[in-house]
Write a protein that holds these residues in place. Structure first.
Motif, PDB file in Angstrom:
ATOM      1  N   ARG A 180       0.842  -1.190   0.000  1.00  0.00           N
ATOM      2  CA  ARG A 180       0.000   0.000   0.000  1.00  0.00           C
ATOM      3  C   ARG A 180       0.883   1.248   0.000  1.00  0.00           C
ATOM      4  O   ARG A 180       2.035   1.192   0.408  1.00  0.00           O
ATOM      5  CB  ARG A 180      -0.919   0.019   1.232  1.00  0.00           C
ATOM      6  CG  ARG A 180      -1.999  -1.041   1.223  1.00  0.00           C
ATOM      7  CD  ARG A 180      -2.787  -0.995   2.524  1.00  0.00           C
ATOM      8  NE  ARG A 180      -3.972  -1.826   2.487  1.00  0.00           N
ATOM      9  CZ  ARG A 180      -3.986  -3.126   2.722  1.00  0.00           C
ATOM     10  NH1 ARG A 180      -2.850  -3.747   3.003  1.00  0.00           N
ATOM     11  NH2 ARG A 180      -5.109  -3.822   2.665  1.00  0.00           N
ATOM     12  N   ALA A 181       0.303   2.346  -0.441  1.00  0.00           N
ATOM     13  CA  ALA A 181       1.050   3.605  -0.456  1.00  0.00           C
ATOM     14  C   ALA A 181       1.224   4.127   0.965  1.00  0.00           C
ATOM     15  O   ALA A 181       0.315   3.995   1.804  1.00  0.00           O
ATOM     16  CB  ALA A 181       0.336   4.636  -1.313  1.00  0.00           C
ATOM     17  N   ASP A 182       2.389   4.710   1.260  1.00  0.00           N
ATOM     18  CA  ASP A 182       2.622   5.286   2.590  1.00  0.00           C
ATOM     19  C   ASP A 182       1.722   6.491   2.830  1.00  0.00           C
ATOM     20  O   ASP A 182       1.251   6.720   3.942  1.00  0.00           O
ATOM     21  CB  ASP A 182       4.090   5.698   2.725  1.00  0.00           C
ATOM     22  CG  ASP A 182       5.033   4.503   2.657  1.00  0.00           C
ATOM     23  OD1 ASP A 182       4.608   3.407   3.062  1.00  0.00           O
ATOM     24  OD2 ASP A 182       6.170   4.670   2.187  1.00  0.00           O
ATOM     25  N   GLU A 183       1.496   7.254   1.755  1.00  0.00           N
ATOM     26  CA  GLU A 183       0.635   8.442   1.863  1.00  0.00           C
ATOM     27  C   GLU A 183      -0.385   8.397   0.733  1.00  0.00           C
ATOM     28  O   GLU A 183      -0.022   8.462  -0.446  1.00  0.00           O
ATOM     29  CB  GLU A 183       1.470   9.719   1.786  1.00  0.00           C
ATOM     30  CG  GLU A 183       0.649  10.992   1.938  1.00  0.00           C
ATOM     31  CD  GLU A 183       1.515  12.235   1.862  1.00  0.00           C
ATOM     32  OE1 GLU A 183       0.952  13.336   1.778  1.00  0.00           O
ATOM     33  OE2 GLU A 183       2.754  12.094   1.869  1.00  0.00           O
ATOM     34  N   LEU A 184      -1.665   8.278   1.082  1.00  0.00           N
ATOM     35  CA  LEU A 184      -2.717   8.150   0.081  1.00  0.00           C
ATOM     36  C   LEU A 184      -3.209   9.530  -0.346  1.00  0.00           C
ATOM     37  O   LEU A 184      -3.656  10.329   0.480  1.00  0.00           O
ATOM     38  CB  LEU A 184      -3.896   7.343   0.647  1.00  0.00           C
ATOM     39  CG  LEU A 184      -5.002   6.970  -0.346  1.00  0.00           C
ATOM     40  CD1 LEU A 184      -4.460   6.014  -1.407  1.00  0.00           C
ATOM     41  CD2 LEU A 184      -6.182   6.335   0.378  1.00  0.00           C
ATOM     42  N   LYS A 185      -3.125   9.805  -1.638  1.00  0.00           N
ATOM     43  CA  LYS A 185      -3.596  11.081  -2.155  1.00  0.00           C
ATOM     44  C   LYS A 185      -5.106  11.035  -2.351  1.00  0.00           C
ATOM     45  O   LYS A 185      -5.674   9.969  -2.604  1.00  0.00           O
ATOM     46  CB  LYS A 185      -2.904  11.396  -3.479  1.00  0.00           C
ATOM     47  CG  LYS A 185      -1.397  11.608  -3.334  1.00  0.00           C
ATOM     48  CD  LYS A 185      -0.730  11.872  -4.664  1.00  0.00           C
ATOM     49  CE  LYS A 185       0.770  12.073  -4.475  1.00  0.00           C
ATOM     50  NZ  LYS A 185       1.460  12.298  -5.775  1.00  0.00           N
ATOM     51  N   PRO A 186      -5.794  12.183  -2.263  1.00  0.00           N
ATOM     52  CA  PRO A 186      -7.259  12.186  -2.404  1.00  0.00           C
ATOM     53  C   PRO A 186      -7.693  11.788  -3.814  1.00  0.00           C
ATOM     54  O   PRO A 186      -7.000  12.062  -4.793  1.00  0.00           O
ATOM     55  CB  PRO A 186      -7.628  13.641  -2.103  1.00  0.00           C
ATOM     56  CG  PRO A 186      -6.387  14.427  -2.387  1.00  0.00           C
ATOM     57  CD  PRO A 186      -5.245  13.525  -2.016  1.00  0.00           C
ATOM     58  N   LEU A 187      -8.844  11.124  -3.889  1.00  0.00           N
ATOM     59  CA  LEU A 187      -9.394  10.717  -5.182  1.00  0.00           C
ATOM     60  C   LEU A 187     -10.099  11.900  -5.837  1.00  0.00           C
ATOM     61  O   LEU A 187     -10.914  12.584  -5.213  1.00  0.00           O
ATOM     62  CB  LEU A 187     -10.378   9.562  -4.997  1.00  0.00           C
ATOM     63  CG  LEU A 187     -11.092   9.066  -6.265  1.00  0.00           C
ATOM     64  CD1 LEU A 187     -10.087   8.500  -7.260  1.00  0.00           C
ATOM     65  CD2 LEU A 187     -12.140   8.018  -5.906  1.00  0.00           C
ATOM     66  N   ASP A 188      -9.802  12.130  -7.095  1.00  0.00           N
ATOM     67  CA  ASP A 188     -10.413  13.223  -7.858  1.00  0.00           C
ATOM     68  C   ASP A 188     -11.781  12.756  -8.377  1.00  0.00           C
ATOM     69  O   ASP A 188     -11.904  12.261  -9.488  1.00  0.00           O
ATOM     70  CB  ASP A 188      -9.482  13.597  -9.021  1.00  0.00           C
ATOM     71  CG  ASP A 188     -10.059  14.687  -9.907  1.00  0.00           C
ATOM     72  OD1 ASP A 188     -11.009  15.364  -9.477  1.00  0.00           O
ATOM     73  OD2 ASP A 188      -9.558  14.846 -11.041  1.00  0.00           O
ATOM     74  N   ARG A 189     -12.806  12.947  -7.559  1.00  0.00           N
ATOM     75  CA  ARG A 189     -14.138  12.440  -7.909  1.00  0.00           C
ATOM     76  C   ARG A 189     -14.749  13.196  -9.091  1.00  0.00           C
ATOM     77  O   ARG A 189     -15.404  12.599  -9.943  1.00  0.00           O
ATOM     78  CB  ARG A 189     -15.050  12.510  -6.681  1.00  0.00           C
ATOM     79  CG  ARG A 189     -14.670  11.524  -5.591  1.00  0.00           C
ATOM     80  CD  ARG A 189     -15.545  11.652  -4.353  1.00  0.00           C
ATOM     81  NE  ARG A 189     -15.299  10.579  -3.402  1.00  0.00           N
ATOM     82  CZ  ARG A 189     -14.266  10.544  -2.557  1.00  0.00           C
ATOM     83  NH1 ARG A 189     -13.387  11.543  -2.549  1.00  0.00           N
ATOM     84  NH2 ARG A 189     -14.106   9.535  -1.726  1.00  0.00           N
ATOM     85  N   THR A 190     -14.554  14.510  -9.127  1.00  0.00           N
ATOM     86  CA  THR A 190     -15.065  15.285 -10.266  1.00  0.00           C
ATOM     87  C   THR A 190     -14.407  14.831 -11.559  1.00  0.00           C
ATOM     88  O   THR A 190     -15.062  14.652 -12.592  1.00  0.00           O
ATOM     89  CB  THR A 190     -14.804  16.788 -10.049  1.00  0.00           C
ATOM     90  OG1 THR A 190     -15.447  17.214  -8.851  1.00  0.00           O
ATOM     91  CG2 THR A 190     -15.329  17.600 -11.226  1.00  0.00           C
ATOM     92  N   GLY A 191     -13.110  14.629 -11.514  1.00  0.00           N
ATOM     93  CA  GLY A 191     -12.400  14.154 -12.690  1.00  0.00           C
ATOM     94  C   GLY A 191     -12.859  12.776 -13.113  1.00  0.00           C
ATOM     95  O   GLY A 191     -12.950  12.473 -14.313  1.00  0.00           O
ATOM     96  N   PHE A 192     -13.174  11.917 -12.133  1.00  0.00           N
ATOM     97  CA  PHE A 192     -13.654  10.573 -12.444  1.00  0.00           C
ATOM     98  C   PHE A 192     -14.976  10.636 -13.202  1.00  0.00           C
ATOM     99  O   PHE A 192     -15.173   9.941 -14.205  1.00  0.00           O
ATOM    100  CB  PHE A 192     -13.814   9.760 -11.158  1.00  0.00           C
ATOM    101  CG  PHE A 192     -14.407   8.394 -11.369  1.00  0.00           C
ATOM    102  CD1 PHE A 192     -13.704   7.425 -12.072  1.00  0.00           C
ATOM    103  CD2 PHE A 192     -15.668   8.081 -10.888  1.00  0.00           C
ATOM    104  CE1 PHE A 192     -14.245   6.167 -12.280  1.00  0.00           C
ATOM    105  CE2 PHE A 192     -16.221   6.839 -11.083  1.00  0.00           C
ATOM    106  CZ  PHE A 192     -15.510   5.873 -11.784  1.00  0.00           C
ATOM    107  N   VAL A 193     -15.902  11.483 -12.739  1.00  0.00           N
ATOM    108  CA  VAL A 193     -17.206  11.607 -13.395  1.00  0.00           C
ATOM    109  C   VAL A 193     -17.036  12.152 -14.818  1.00  0.00           C
ATOM    110  O   VAL A 193     -17.614  11.632 -15.780  1.00  0.00           O
ATOM    111  CB  VAL A 193     -18.149  12.504 -12.577  1.00  0.00           C
ATOM    112  CG1 VAL A 193     -19.429  12.792 -13.363  1.00  0.00           C
ATOM    113  CG2 VAL A 193     -18.483  11.854 -11.241  1.00  0.00           C
TER     114      VAL A 193
END
Length: 464
Positions: free
Chosen positions: A185-198
């Protein structure tokens, strides 16, 4: 067994299943179309829907792998692909079959990119080209076995059985991943770009669906054009969004790296050309030249034999000539080989066809090895997940565009020539078009430095 060999072989189980599935279904499309009451060209949706599943979910594969772990994500992806295969086997309508193929695409979206992340993190950079060659060699068995196996099953049994083959391979892949792959797993998880996903999901879905149905077979061309334009607007909206977002879903800033840019943008044009071949070649041999599915599959698999032979000499060629020279000249030779498929006629001997298709596998395989390896040449370790997501999305959408463009070219060629049904003469313009797409990748690779990616190939450029 060293990890440079072991890990690629485990990931190759997934690639073997996916590659075999793609080639098996290609030889079965005429029979599938007959049973589902559709025009064979309409079955391009069966291939396009898979690509749509990939295009929608590949962008979040890096985030999911970092959040839940590479092993967990890899195993879940194989399971989803297996369920989609079972649903394909029991489907009885075009809608159900296309939906099942979409589900397979969701599994494939996580399966292959995450497999590449596993390899990159487990193998030293100096051994990466060798590891990718190990990975590619077993995965090439899928295209070798797929066409004749799919043709044999379709000719002598029933096309539904071709999807059952994925079940034991999936179970083997999940077992090997459980035993040997680390759950990183990543040591630091970056936020998911939900707007970009849509935006990317809506844009890519409508773009691909609208373009693939532009022939008016299933819906009015007017509505297909509207879907296509809305998809273009969605993708444009994503481009604007990505420039403002600190952690975009697909980080286009990575394209500033010359080797990565050439791999992604130049590679996308090359893949458009090659993406049409698994769809067009078996269809032209069966519908155009009247061959059985088994006969067509036996000829088509020669492409994979040529690809396997290339793997035995590809590393040496890259070491001697470097990425830039190989990518330029090989793209030209690949374009000529693919275009020559359009010269096949009912009087062409099987021996000649096999020889030409063999070359049509050798040169593109060399190009893929270069493009896939070069993409990682100058990347930082922290950029691997994001770069893999971006490269994989562009690659798969390019392959899907190849199927769509190839199918539309055959459709309009048939209309312009006044044919009420598809005949052999309708295919040669499509093969010319896909050959030109392969050649069109050259301007991107010409911009590379002569010693680009030398750290991976060991090539020593000699100034003129």
């Amino acid at each position: 067994m060293s990890r440079t060999l072991l890990i690629p072989l485990i990931v190759a189980c997934a690639l073997f299943m996916e590659n075999m599935d793609a080639t098996v279904i290609a030889t079965s499309l005429p029979a599938l179309a007959h049973d589902l009451g559709q025009n064979p060209l309409t079955l391009k949706l069966a291939l396009t829907s898979y690509v749509i599943g990939l295009g929608v979910f590949i962008p979040i594969c890096g985030w999911v792998a970092d959040r839940f772990g590479t092993r967990t994500t890899f195993r879940a992806a194989i399971a989803i692909f297996m369920i989609g295969s079972i649903l394909c086997a029991v489907s009885s309508s075009l809608f159900v079959f296309v939906a099942a193929r979409f589900l397979q695409g969701v599994g494939g979206a996580m399966m292959v990119p995450v497999g590449r992340i596993i390899i990159f993190r487990a193998v030293p950079r100096s051994d990466l080209v060798k590891a990718i060659s190990y990975l590619a060699l077993p995965s090439q068995l899928g295209p070798v076995i797929g066409p004749p196996l799919g043709g044999f099953i379709t000719t002598y049994f029933h096309w539904r059985w071709i999807f059952v083959i994925n079940v034991p391979i999936s179970i083997l892949g999940m077992y090997l991943a459980t035993r040997f792959v680390e759950d990183i797993r990543a040591d630091e998880l970056k936020p998911l770009d939900r707007t970009g996903f849509v935006l990317s999901a809506v844009g890519s879905t409508l773009f691909m669906l609208g373009l693939s149905m532009m022939d008016g077979e299933l819906i009015s061309s007017k509505y297909a054009l509207m879907m296509f334009l809305v998809g273009v607007l969605g993708l444009y909206g994503y481009l604007r969004h990505a420039n403002r977002e600190p952690f975009p879903l697909l980080d286009l800033r990575l394209l500033k790296i010359p080797t990565f840019r050439a791999s992604v943008l130049g590679g996308s044009l090359f893949r458009i050309g090659l993406g049409a071949v698994p769809f067009l070649l078996p269809l032209s041999l069966q519908v155009g030249l009247g061959m059985s599915a088994f006969h067509a599959g036996a000829i088509t698999c020669a492409s994979a034999v040529g690809a396997i032979f290339m793997k035995t000499i590809g590393t040496g060629i890259l070491r001697r000539y470097g990425f830039r020279s190989v990518l330029i000249w090989n793209a030209l030779l690949a374009g000529l080989a693919l275009s020559s498929y359009g010269l096949f006629t009912p009087s062409t001997s099987t021996t000649v066809m096999v020889a030409v298709v063999l070359l049509g596998g050798f040169f593109p395989s060399m190009q893929f090895t270069c493009l896939n390896s070069m993409a990682y040449a100058d990347l930082e370790d922290t950029d691997v997940s994001r770069a893999t997501s971006l490269a994989s999305v562009v690659q798969q959408i390019s392959l899907g565009l190849g199927v769509t463009i190839g199918g539309l070219t055959v459709h309009f060629s048939s209309q312009l020539q006044g044919h009420s049904t598809i005949v052999a003469a309708d295919f040669w313009p499509a093969f010319i078009v896909i050959g030109l797409f392969s050649v069109a990748s050259i301007p991107f690779t010409r911009k590379l430095a002569p010693d680009a990616g030398a750290i991976m190939t060991g090539h020593k450029h000699k100034p003129a």
